[in-house]
Design a protein around this motif. Structure first.
Motif, PDB file in Angstrom:
ATOM      1  N   ALA A  73       7.009  11.442  -2.613  1.00  0.00           N
ATOM      2  CA  ALA A  73       7.415  10.247  -1.858  1.00  0.00           C
ATOM      3  C   ALA A  73       7.619   9.075  -2.807  1.00  0.00           C
ATOM      4  N   ALA A  74       6.812   8.994  -3.851  1.00  0.00           N
ATOM      5  CA  ALA A  74       6.991   7.928  -4.841  1.00  0.00           C
ATOM      6  C   ALA A  74       8.338   8.061  -5.535  1.00  0.00           C
ATOM      7  N   ASP A  75       8.770   9.278  -5.800  1.00  0.00           N
ATOM      8  CA  ASP A  75      10.088   9.525  -6.388  1.00  0.00           C
ATOM      9  C   ASP A  75      11.188   8.969  -5.478  1.00  0.00           C
ATOM     10  N   ALA A  76      11.029   9.119  -4.183  1.00  0.00           N
ATOM     11  CA  ALA A  76      12.007   8.580  -3.230  1.00  0.00           C
ATOM     12  C   ALA A  76      12.021   7.055  -3.265  1.00  0.00           C
ATOM     13  N   ILE A  77      10.856   6.446  -3.375  1.00  0.00           N
ATOM     14  CA  ILE A  77      10.779   4.980  -3.475  1.00  0.00           C
ATOM     15  C   ILE A  77      11.560   4.502  -4.692  1.00  0.00           C
ATOM     16  N   ASP A  78      11.503   5.254  -5.766  1.00  0.00           N
ATOM     17  CA  ASP A  78      12.175   4.875  -7.014  1.00  0.00           C
ATOM     18  C   ASP A  78      13.690   4.870  -6.908  1.00  0.00           C
ATOM     19  N   SER A  79      14.252   5.341  -5.797  1.00  0.00           N
ATOM     20  CA  SER A  79      15.710   5.448  -5.686  1.00  0.00           C
ATOM     21  C   SER A  79      16.334   4.422  -4.746  1.00  0.00           C
ATOM     22  N   PHE A  80      15.564   3.433  -4.280  1.00  0.00           N
ATOM     23  CA  PHE A  80      16.163   2.399  -3.435  1.00  0.00           C
ATOM     24  C   PHE A  80      17.322   1.722  -4.167  1.00  0.00           C
ATOM     25  N   ALA A  81      18.235   1.129  -3.423  1.00  0.00           N
ATOM     26  CA  ALA A  81      19.461   0.555  -3.988  1.00  0.00           C
ATOM     27  C   ALA A  81      19.212  -0.610  -4.947  1.00  0.00           C
ATOM     28  N   SER A  82      18.082  -1.277  -4.822  1.00  0.00           N
ATOM     29  CA  SER A  82      17.714  -2.357  -5.736  1.00  0.00           C
ATOM     30  C   SER A  82      16.357  -2.043  -6.344  1.00  0.00           C
ATOM     31  N   THR A  83      16.233  -2.282  -7.634  1.00  0.00           N
ATOM     32  CA  THR A  83      14.945  -2.063  -8.296  1.00  0.00           C
ATOM     33  C   THR A  83      13.863  -2.940  -7.674  1.00  0.00           C
ATOM     34  N   THR A  84      14.247  -4.074  -7.140  1.00  0.00           N
ATOM     35  CA  THR A  84      13.318  -5.002  -6.514  1.00  0.00           C
ATOM     36  C   THR A  84      12.667  -4.387  -5.279  1.00  0.00           C
ATOM     37  N   CYS A  85      13.367  -3.498  -4.620  1.00  0.00           N
ATOM     38  CA  CYS A  85      12.879  -2.875  -3.386  1.00  0.00           C
ATOM     39  C   CYS A  85      11.988  -1.670  -3.646  1.00  0.00           C
ATOM     40  N   CYS A  86      11.896  -1.234  -4.881  1.00  0.00           N
ATOM     41  CA  CYS A  86      11.138  -0.032  -5.236  1.00  0.00           C
ATOM     42  C   CYS A  86       9.651  -0.355  -5.335  1.00  0.00           C
ATOM     43  N   VAL A  87       9.042  -0.567  -4.185  1.00  0.00           N
ATOM     44  CA  VAL A  87       7.626  -0.919  -4.117  1.00  0.00           C
ATOM     45  C   VAL A  87       7.004  -0.175  -2.944  1.00  0.00           C
ATOM     46  N   GLY A  88       5.806   0.318  -3.147  1.00  0.00           N
ATOM     47  CA  GLY A  88       5.072   0.967  -2.068  1.00  0.00           C
ATOM     48  C   GLY A  88       3.582   0.702  -2.205  1.00  0.00           C
ATOM     49  N   ILE A  89       2.891   0.814  -1.087  1.00  0.00           N
ATOM     50  CA  ILE A  89       1.435   0.644  -1.073  1.00  0.00           C
ATOM     51  C   ILE A  89       0.837   1.827  -0.319  1.00  0.00           C
ATOM     52  N   THR A  90      -0.225   2.377  -0.859  1.00  0.00           N
ATOM     53  CA  THR A  90      -0.954   3.439  -0.183  1.00  0.00           C
ATOM     54  C   THR A  90      -2.446   3.172  -0.304  1.00  0.00           C
ATOM     55  N   ARG A  91      -3.215   4.002   0.360  1.00  0.00           N
ATOM     56  CA  ARG A  91      -4.663   3.863   0.275  1.00  0.00           C
ATOM     57  C   ARG A  91      -5.246   5.170  -0.225  1.00  0.00           C
ATOM     58  N   ASP A  92      -5.976   5.090  -1.314  1.00  0.00           N
ATOM     59  CA  ASP A  92      -6.702   6.233  -1.858  1.00  0.00           C
ATOM     60  C   ASP A  92      -8.189   5.983  -1.641  1.00  0.00           C
ATOM     61  N   ARG A  93      -8.793   6.817  -0.826  1.00  0.00           N
ATOM     62  CA  ARG A  93     -10.202   6.673  -0.465  1.00  0.00           C
ATOM     63  C   ARG A  93     -10.464   5.268   0.048  1.00  0.00           C
ATOM     64  N   ASP A  94     -11.082   4.398  -0.769  1.00  0.00           N
ATOM     65  CA  ASP A  94     -11.425   3.053  -0.307  1.00  0.00           C
ATOM     66  C   ASP A  94     -10.609   1.951  -0.970  1.00  0.00           C
ATOM     67  N   ALA A  95      -9.614   2.308  -1.747  1.00  0.00           N
ATOM     68  CA  ALA A  95      -8.858   1.297  -2.485  1.00  0.00           C
ATOM     69  C   ALA A  95      -7.367   1.393  -2.191  1.00  0.00           C
ATOM     70  N   LEU A  96      -6.705   0.246  -2.241  1.00  0.00           N
ATOM     71  CA  LEU A  96      -5.248   0.213  -2.133  1.00  0.00           C
ATOM     72  C   LEU A  96      -4.650   0.484  -3.503  1.00  0.00           C
ATOM     73  N   ARG A  97      -3.503   1.150  -3.509  1.00  0.00           N
ATOM     74  CA  ARG A  97      -2.789   1.428  -4.746  1.00  0.00           C
ATOM     75  C   ARG A  97      -1.340   1.012  -4.564  1.00  0.00           C
ATOM     76  N   VAL A  98      -0.794   0.339  -5.563  1.00  0.00           N
ATOM     77  CA  VAL A  98       0.591  -0.140  -5.531  1.00  0.00           C
ATOM     78  C   VAL A  98       1.435   0.722  -6.460  1.00  0.00           C
ATOM     79  N   HIS A  99       2.618   1.096  -5.977  1.00  0.00           N
ATOM     80  CA  HIS A  99       3.604   1.797  -6.797  1.00  0.00           C
ATOM     81  C   HIS A  99       4.783   0.843  -6.975  1.00  0.00           C
ATOM     82  N   ALA A 100       5.021   0.412  -8.189  1.00  0.00           N
ATOM     83  CA  ALA A 100       6.122  -0.516  -8.485  1.00  0.00           C
ATOM     84  C   ALA A 100       6.689  -0.153  -9.858  1.00  0.00           C
TER      85      ALA A 100
END
Length: 165
Positions: free
Chosen positions: A95-122
């Motif tokens: 799914a992170a690979d899919a985020i990396d393909s948005f039409a603008s690099t600015t839009c390539c951001v995601g947030i998930t939760r691993d156990r008790d912490a948030l993680r950002v993919h940018a």
């Protein structure tokens, strides 16, 4: 989301970067956001029926929200992408690979939760997100998709700047 039992999921797209724009541009949270995109990845069953089952479970989970939530299995995108956008793509690896393909690099951001912490993919960083600046990402999306997004977003966030294709 953890209650759905998905191995990998991300809240992504406008739900993330547009809310940052709203904070930077002194707009209320949720302003201009059409829907909340959640990407997940499950390549064990690429059938529509399997994805639809997750979509229905998520609809029940988010039933009390006053927002449209769209959840999609990114392992299936290559099966329908050409019919919708006119070009073939290779299957995503995550799914992170899919985020990396948005039409603008600015839009390539995601947030998930691993156990008790948030993680950002940018993968392109957050500098442009915080600066309300768009740059093209030529990985998959054609020029007209990027230019349409720029025009659409500038109508809601007039202070947004962008690089040409």
């Amino acid at each position: 989301m953890p209650s759905l039992g998905l191995a990998e999921w991300w809240l992504t797209a406008g739900a993330v970067f547009q809310n940052v724009w709203n904070a930077v541009d002194s707009r209320p949270p949720g302003y201009g956001i059409k829907d909340y995109d959640i990407f997940y990845f499950d390549d064990c069953d690429l059938s529509w029926e399997a994805e639809d089952a997750v979509i229905r479970r998520a609809a029940d989970l988010f039933d009390d929200l006053d927002a449209r939530v769209e959840i999609r299995n990114e392992a299936r995108v290559h099966l329908w992408y050409e019919a919708k956008f006119g070009t073939q793509i290779a299957p995503y690896r995550s799914a992170a690979d899919a985020i990396d393909s948005f039409a603008s690099t600015t839009c390539c951001v995601g947030i998930t939760r691993d156990r008790d912490a948030l993680r950002v993919h940018a993968p392109f960083g957050l500098e442009d997100v915080l600066a309300l600046h768009m740059r093209p990402n030529r990985r998959i999306a054609p020029q007209h998709v990027y230019e349409t997004k720029v025009a659409e977003y500038r109508s809601r966030w007039p202070s947004l700047t962008h690089d040409p294709w």
